[in-house]
Design an enzyme around this catalytic site. Structure first.
Site, mmCIF file in Angstrom:
data_model
loop_
_atom_site.group_PDB
_atom_site.id
_atom_site.type_symbol
_atom_site.label_atom_id
_atom_site.label_comp_id
_atom_site.label_asym_id
_atom_site.label_seq_id
_atom_site.Cartn_x
_atom_site.Cartn_y
_atom_site.Cartn_z
ATOM 1 N N ARG A 1 2.091 -12.373 -0.861
ATOM 2 C CA ARG A 1 0.764 -12.574 -0.282
ATOM 3 C C ARG A 1 0.038 -13.750 -0.921
ATOM 4 O O ARG A 1 0.286 -14.120 -2.064
ATOM 5 C CB ARG A 1 -0.091 -11.322 -0.496
ATOM 6 C CG ARG A 1 0.362 -10.111 0.284
ATOM 7 C CD ARG A 1 -0.149 -10.148 1.693
ATOM 8 N NE ARG A 1 0.265 -8.993 2.465
ATOM 9 C CZ ARG A 1 -0.240 -8.688 3.648
ATOM 10 N NH1 ARG A 1 -1.188 -9.454 4.189
ATOM 11 N NH2 ARG A 1 0.181 -7.640 4.317
ATOM 12 N N HIS B 1 -9.336 -3.983 13.367
ATOM 13 C CA HIS B 1 -8.281 -4.574 12.551
ATOM 14 C C HIS B 1 -7.705 -5.748 13.337
ATOM 15 O O HIS B 1 -6.714 -5.621 14.039
ATOM 16 C CB HIS B 1 -7.194 -3.538 12.254
ATOM 17 C CG HIS B 1 -6.172 -4.007 11.278
ATOM 18 N ND1 HIS B 1 -4.863 -3.593 11.326
ATOM 19 C CD2 HIS B 1 -6.260 -4.849 10.225
ATOM 20 C CE1 HIS B 1 -4.187 -4.162 10.337
ATOM 21 N NE2 HIS B 1 -5.014 -4.928 9.657
ATOM 22 N N SER C 1 -0.150 -5.501 9.881
ATOM 23 C CA SER C 1 0.269 -6.566 8.974
ATOM 24 C C SER C 1 1.669 -7.044 9.341
ATOM 25 O O SER C 1 2.583 -6.246 9.577
ATOM 26 C CB SER C 1 0.262 -6.041 7.534
ATOM 27 O OG SER C 1 0.729 -7.016 6.657
ATOM 28 N N LYS D 1 -1.369 -11.822 13.001
ATOM 29 C CA LYS D 1 -2.827 -11.997 13.089
ATOM 30 C C LYS D 1 -3.291 -13.253 12.370
ATOM 31 O O LYS D 1 -4.015 -14.071 12.928
ATOM 32 C CB LYS D 1 -3.549 -10.784 12.503
ATOM 33 C CG LYS D 1 -3.389 -9.487 13.242
ATOM 34 C CD LYS D 1 -4.351 -8.436 12.759
ATOM 35 C CE LYS D 1 -4.442 -8.308 11.267
ATOM 36 N NZ LYS D 1 -3.154 -7.981 10.624
ATOM 37 N N THR D 2 -2.882 -13.377 11.121
ATOM 38 C CA THR D 2 -3.330 -14.525 10.326
ATOM 39 C C THR D 2 -2.715 -15.818 10.836
ATOM 40 O O THR D 2 -3.395 -16.835 11.000
ATOM 41 C CB THR D 2 -2.977 -14.312 8.843
ATOM 42 O OG1 THR D 2 -3.652 -13.143 8.365
ATOM 43 C CG2 THR D 2 -3.397 -15.511 8.006
ATOM 44 N N ARG E 1 0.831 -1.200 0.000
ATOM 45 C CA ARG E 1 0.000 0.000 0.000
ATOM 46 C C ARG E 1 0.870 1.257 0.000
ATOM 47 O O ARG E 1 2.004 1.242 0.451
ATOM 48 C CB ARG E 1 -0.904 0.026 1.238
ATOM 49 C CG ARG E 1 -1.979 -1.036 1.260
ATOM 50 C CD ARG E 1 -2.820 -0.939 2.531
ATOM 51 N NE ARG E 1 -2.028 -1.170 3.733
ATOM 52 C CZ ARG E 1 -1.578 -0.236 4.541
ATOM 53 N NH1 ARG E 1 -1.838 1.039 4.299
ATOM 54 N NH2 ARG E 1 -0.874 -0.551 5.614
ATOM 55 N N LYS F 1 -8.437 -2.735 1.692
ATOM 56 C CA LYS F 1 -8.333 -1.765 2.772
ATOM 57 C C LYS F 1 -9.177 -0.520 2.537
ATOM 58 O O LYS F 1 -9.552 0.171 3.495
ATOM 59 C CB LYS F 1 -6.871 -1.369 2.998
ATOM 60 C CG LYS F 1 -6.027 -2.495 3.608
ATOM 61 C CD LYS F 1 -6.627 -3.029 4.911
ATOM 62 C CE LYS F 1 -5.719 -4.042 5.581
ATOM 63 N NZ LYS F 1 -6.347 -4.679 6.763
ATOM 64 N N ASP G 1 -8.569 -10.862 9.522
ATOM 65 C CA ASP G 1 -8.046 -9.493 9.462
ATOM 66 C C ASP G 1 -9.014 -8.385 9.867
ATOM 67 O O ASP G 1 -8.583 -7.395 10.434
ATOM 68 C CB ASP G 1 -7.552 -9.219 8.038
ATOM 69 C CG ASP G 1 -6.711 -7.963 7.935
ATOM 70 O OD1 ASP G 1 -5.791 -7.797 8.749
ATOM 71 O OD2 ASP G 1 -6.966 -7.149 7.034
#
Length: 538
Positions: A322, A220, A238, A242-243, A59, A200, A257
């Site tokens: 990703r 988030h 990120s 988290k994942t 991003r 996002k 997410d």
């Protein structure tokens, strides 16, 4: 499906008049064929499409804007995060991209954001490339019976090949941009093929609509649960885990997410997962590894020479490789995307200073303080220009996606914590035994053991010590984790160097929190760390 393919929605409201090159609600198999024919990617050995997102592999927050008008003027938290742009600039670019699409083959897909039918929004996404449309299929919630005659509430135009020729005159910094218009309910993504911008931008929309209009805390975070309905939330930027940590073979994944928290509990905002896959190893992250099969999309991942075997250690293009896949690719996931109110909340921080304990149990005041601070490290590749972990503070662990002032979300969290018996933990998934470049990143198996001990209640039974600078209460023992790992100073070769580093980080916390000082209560301010010269002799 054939009937759907023949029915093309009316896109004139998007300045798109040519229906001859429009593919609507195309199957993933056909999209893969289009992507390969168009040179967008190749199939990997597992059947996933491997695509290259072009120049942008992350991003670019500096190029994200919100149209300033009578809807947003007094409600949006304007500044570096939410940069205003004029309605006239938006209208010009809107028509430009619509006209740009008229001469090209495009892919249109309708879906939803929000697993709870009471709170979801409809989204129509128009993409220039087939791989982007696969991403949309995987990440948004897929309708059972899409209706081309019905226009969804929101629309996204994603045109990586469009570049603004006069950005400065329109109030842009560069030729690429992401623009959200809350009045028109249109999002423009121009000049970038990084699919995370699509995801996002809608998250930013929900972060405005859900709290402001419905009093729902948008978050988030990832979420999972067990067969007893004991939900856990994992907050973090990120790359903080988290994942990875929510993909637990012994628990059921709600989402990886983005979530909302209403009076009924937690619900997923998405229909899939977008996992970082740098260094992906089947033995460490089996659920993510096995989800990368036909229908999944992997971005900017290289192959071993002469093969179609993905090389997840290849970071020659970016560390922000990703994988995007539907949530049902994860075994035992909660397809309906709902769970009860959380019993445990984990704030994940990748501490580049190497001084935060691997786990700490937070009081309510500390939970508010660390939620508002959102300390972590931006991980290499997630955003343009980030080459190594950098200490940052991101309010609510997602400041880049917050259209409202952080206190709005923090107050909603306070209400949630007051309504139930919830344990909040600060978990350092970053460095121990020294700062970045000297120490090492904590082993994933240790963090998993910490999370499991917290979920079962065993961790609360440990003896706790209090950190002299941060005031954090951390356990001295945890099953399957060496005691020395839990005490942040023990692994440092020089205790004085540790406390000097801790003092330095404490000063950064204090300086960052000044922007909230007038809004925060005395109780929350009392949870601030202190700098102690005497700590050197502890």
């Amino acid at each position: 499906m054939n009937a759907l393919k023949m029915a093309i929605p009316d896109l004139t409201y998007l300045f798109i008049k040519n229906k001859d090159k429009v593919h609507y609600q195309t199957s993933v198999a056909e999209l893969v064929e289009h992507a390969i024919v168009n040179g967008e990617g190749n199939l990997s050995e597992t059947g996933a499409l491997a695509a290259d997102t072009g120049r942008f592999t992350g991003r670019t927050p500096y190029d994200r804007y919100i149209v300033r008008d009578e809807v947003t003027g007094d409600s949006v938290w304007w500044g570096n995060v939410n940069q205003p742009i004029a309605e006239s600039s938006f209208e010009y670019l809107f028509e430009q991209i619509g006209t740009y699409f008229n001469d090209r083959e495009i892919f249109v897909r309708d879906g939803f954001a929000g697993a709870d039918t009471e709170h979801r929004i409809g989204i129509r996404t128009v993409t220039e490339t087939a791989y982007q449309n696969i991403f949309v299929h995987n990440l948004f919630i897929r309708p059972e019976t899409p209706d081309p005659a019905t226009t969804p509430e929101w629309s996204i135009l994603a045109a990586p090949g469009y570049a603004c020729l006069q950005p400065e005159s329109l109030g842009l910094h560069h030729a690429n941009f992401v623009i959200i218009n809350f009045k028109r309910k249109i999002i423009l993504v121009g000049g970038t093929g990084y699919t995370g911008e699509i995801k996002k931008s809608i998250f930013s929309v929900l972060n405005y609509l859900l709290p402001l209009q419905k009093g729902i805390l948008s978050m988030h975070c990832s979420a999972n649960t067990d067969d007893k309905g004991h939900t856990a939330l994992f907050f973090g930027l990120s790359g903080t885990g988290k994942t990875t940590l929510s993909a637990d073979k012994d628990r059921m994944l709600i989402g990886d997410d983005e979530h909302g928290w209403d009076t009924k509990g937690v619900f997923n905002l998405e229909g899939g997962c977008y996992a970082k896959c740098v260094g992906l190893d089947e033995s460490k992250e089996p659920q993510i590894f096995r989800a990368i099969r036909f229908g999944a999309l992997i971005e900017n991942v290289g192959f071993f020479p002469g093969t179609r075997v993905a090389n997840y250690n290849d970071i020659s293009k970016t560390e922000n490789t990703r994988a995007a896949y539907p949530i049902h690719y994860v075994p035992d996931s909660i397809i309906l995307g709902r769970g009860g109110a959380p019993k445990n909340i984990f704030f994940l921080t990748a501490d580049a200073f190497g001084v935060i304990p691997p786990v700490s149990l937070l009081s309510t005041a500390q939970a508010m303080y660390h939620f508002m601070s959102g300390y972590t490290a931006k991980v290499a590749g997630t955003e343009e220009g980030i080459r190594e972990p950098k200490a940052v503070f991101s309010a609510c662990f997602g400041e880049a996606f917050l259209p409202l002032h952080p206190m709005y979300y923090a107050n909603l969290l306070r209400e949630k914590l007051a309504a139930g018996a919830i344990d909040v933990w600060l978990v350092n998934t970053g460095w121990i035994a020294g700062p970045y470049g000297i120490g090492r990143r904590i082993k994933l198996r240790y963090t998993r053991s910490i999370i499991n001990a917290a979920l079962t209640g065993i961790l609360k039974e440990s003896t706790f010590r209090t950190h002299p600078i941060f005031g954090l209460r951390y356990p001295v023992s945890c099953p399957d984790v060496p005691d020395a790992v839990l005490d942040p100073v023990q692994l440092w070769p020089d205790a004085q160097a540790y406390y000097a580093q801790a003092n330095q980080l404490a000063k950064l916390f204090t300086e960052n929190f000044k922007k909230f000082g007038k809004e925060a209560s005395d109780e929350v301010l009392a949870a601030s760390p202190v700098t102690l010269e005497s700590a050197f002799s502890v």
